[in-house]
Design a protein around this motif. Structure first.
Motif, PDB file in Angstrom:
ATOM      1  N   UNK A 194       0.868  -1.175   0.000  1.00 52.40           N
ATOM      2  CA  UNK A 194       0.000   0.000   0.000  1.00 52.40           C
ATOM      3  C   UNK A 194       0.908   1.229   0.000  1.00 52.40           C
ATOM      4  N   UNK A 195       0.376   2.397  -0.308  1.00 49.20           N
ATOM      5  CA  UNK A 195       1.231   3.587  -0.414  1.00 49.20           C
ATOM      6  C   UNK A 195       1.926   3.965   0.895  1.00 49.20           C
ATOM      7  N   UNK A 196       1.425   3.504   2.024  1.00 46.61           N
ATOM      8  CA  UNK A 196       2.002   3.864   3.323  1.00 46.61           C
ATOM      9  C   UNK A 196       2.910   2.787   3.915  1.00 46.61           C
ATOM     10  N   UNK A 197       3.187   1.744   3.156  1.00 46.99           N
ATOM     11  CA  UNK A 197       3.974   0.625   3.667  1.00 46.99           C
ATOM     12  C   UNK A 197       5.313   1.085   4.244  1.00 46.99           C
ATOM     13  N   UNK A 198       6.084   1.864   3.499  1.00 44.97           N
ATOM     14  CA  UNK A 198       7.400   2.311   3.974  1.00 44.97           C
ATOM     15  C   UNK A 198       7.288   3.147   5.243  1.00 44.97           C
ATOM     16  N   UNK A 199       6.247   3.944   5.321  1.00 43.90           N
ATOM     17  CA  UNK A 199       6.035   4.762   6.521  1.00 43.90           C
ATOM     18  C   UNK A 199       5.723   3.876   7.718  1.00 43.90           C
ATOM     19  N   UNK A 200       4.906   2.845   7.521  1.00 40.63           N
ATOM     20  CA  UNK A 200       4.612   1.904   8.612  1.00 40.63           C
ATOM     21  C   UNK A 200       5.897   1.209   9.080  1.00 40.63           C
ATOM     22  N   UNK A 201       6.767   0.879   8.133  1.00 42.18           N
ATOM     23  CA  UNK A 201       8.044   0.251   8.476  1.00 42.18           C
ATOM     24  C   UNK A 201       8.873   1.211   9.324  1.00 42.18           C
ATOM     25  N   UNK A 202       9.022   2.440   8.864  1.00 42.18           N
ATOM     26  CA  UNK A 202       9.830   3.420   9.608  1.00 42.18           C
ATOM     27  C   UNK A 202       9.246   3.658  10.999  1.00 42.18           C
ATOM     28  N   UNK A 203       7.947   3.811  11.101  1.00 41.23           N
ATOM     29  CA  UNK A 203       7.311   4.053  12.408  1.00 41.23           C
ATOM     30  C   UNK A 203       7.480   2.848  13.341  1.00 41.23           C
ATOM     31  N   UNK A 204       7.452   1.655  12.787  1.00 42.23           N
ATOM     32  CA  UNK A 204       7.667   0.464  13.617  1.00 42.23           C
ATOM     33  C   UNK A 204       9.090   0.458  14.170  1.00 42.23           C
ATOM     34  N   UNK A 221       3.086  -1.535  12.066  1.00 44.23           N
ATOM     35  CA  UNK A 221       2.834  -2.545  11.037  1.00 44.23           C
ATOM     36  C   UNK A 221       1.692  -3.473  11.449  1.00 44.23           C
ATOM     37  N   UNK A 222       1.606  -3.795  12.725  1.00 45.51           N
ATOM     38  CA  UNK A 222       0.486  -4.618  13.178  1.00 45.51           C
ATOM     39  C   UNK A 222      -0.817  -3.828  13.066  1.00 45.51           C
ATOM     40  N   UNK A 223      -0.786  -2.567  13.450  1.00 41.19           N
ATOM     41  CA  UNK A 223      -1.976  -1.724  13.362  1.00 41.19           C
ATOM     42  C   UNK A 223      -2.482  -1.647  11.922  1.00 41.19           C
ATOM     43  N   UNK A 224      -1.558  -1.636  10.969  1.00 38.26           N
ATOM     44  CA  UNK A 224      -1.933  -1.527   9.555  1.00 38.26           C
ATOM     45  C   UNK A 224      -2.405  -2.851   8.964  1.00 38.26           C
ATOM     46  N   UNK A 225      -1.776  -3.968   9.343  1.00 37.63           N
ATOM     47  CA  UNK A 225      -2.036  -5.235   8.653  1.00 37.63           C
ATOM     48  C   UNK A 225      -2.530  -6.363   9.554  1.00 37.63           C
ATOM     49  N   UNK A 226      -2.539  -6.152  10.868  1.00 41.23           N
ATOM     50  CA  UNK A 226      -3.099  -7.117  11.803  1.00 41.23           C
ATOM     51  C   UNK A 226      -2.389  -8.459  11.846  1.00 41.23           C
TER      52      UNK A 226
END
Length: 153
Positions: free
Chosen positions: A47-57, A105-110
């Motif tokens: 998804x367009x926010x994948x890299x951001x979820x990675x960085x935030x994790x 990442x869990x919040x985004x993809x469970x």
């Protein structure tokens, strides 16, 4: 501590992943992304926010549940530090965290993300593992392999 690379090939070898500045410039981010997404078979971006979820994790502080956006926490207090271990250990540490479900990442993809990182962690091989990729046809070769294995421990 220099992080190991979880992927068998450098990021440039994975077509669409090299388009993310976050992933190309940060080896820890690439490792976590590689654990989190099947880059070998999926030809689309998660998804367009994948890299951001990675960085935030990576910025997540397990003891407080907060994100270290300013970089003021000691690196050892963040998920980034965990990701510098071999992949199976990282996943074991992550899954054992009391605040695991608070990770971005869990919040985004469970649970799908949890299942993915667990499955992909078993793909990881230590850099020296290739020396054991030989067919053993006689006992003397087996003994040599055992000596090499013992010397690594």
């Amino acid at each position: 501590m220099t992080p190991v690379r979880y992927s068998p090939l450098p990021i440039e070898s994975y077509s669409f992943s090299a388009k993310s500045q976050i992933l190309t410039e940060d080896p820890d981010a690439w490792n976590l992304a590689y654990l989190s997404w099947d880059f070998e078979t999926c030809q689309r971006w998660p998804d367009p926010n994948f890299s951001t979820h990675v960085r935030r994790t990576l910025q997540f502080v397990p003891t407080t549940g907060k994100l270290d956006l300013a970089g003021s926490e000691h690196i050892r207090d963040t998920v980034r530090w965990m990701v510098r271990n071999p992949a199976p250990r990282v996943v074991k540490l992550l899954l054992a965290m009391p605040r695991f479900k608070e990770l971005p990442l869990y919040q985004a993809y469970g649970d799908t993300w949890a299942e993915t990182i667990l499955a992909r962690s078993f793909l990881y091989r230590e850099p020296d593992d290739q020396i054991f990729d030989v067919e053993i046809n006689d006992v003397s070769l087996a003994m040599t392999a055992i000596r090499l294995l013992r010397s690594k421990q």
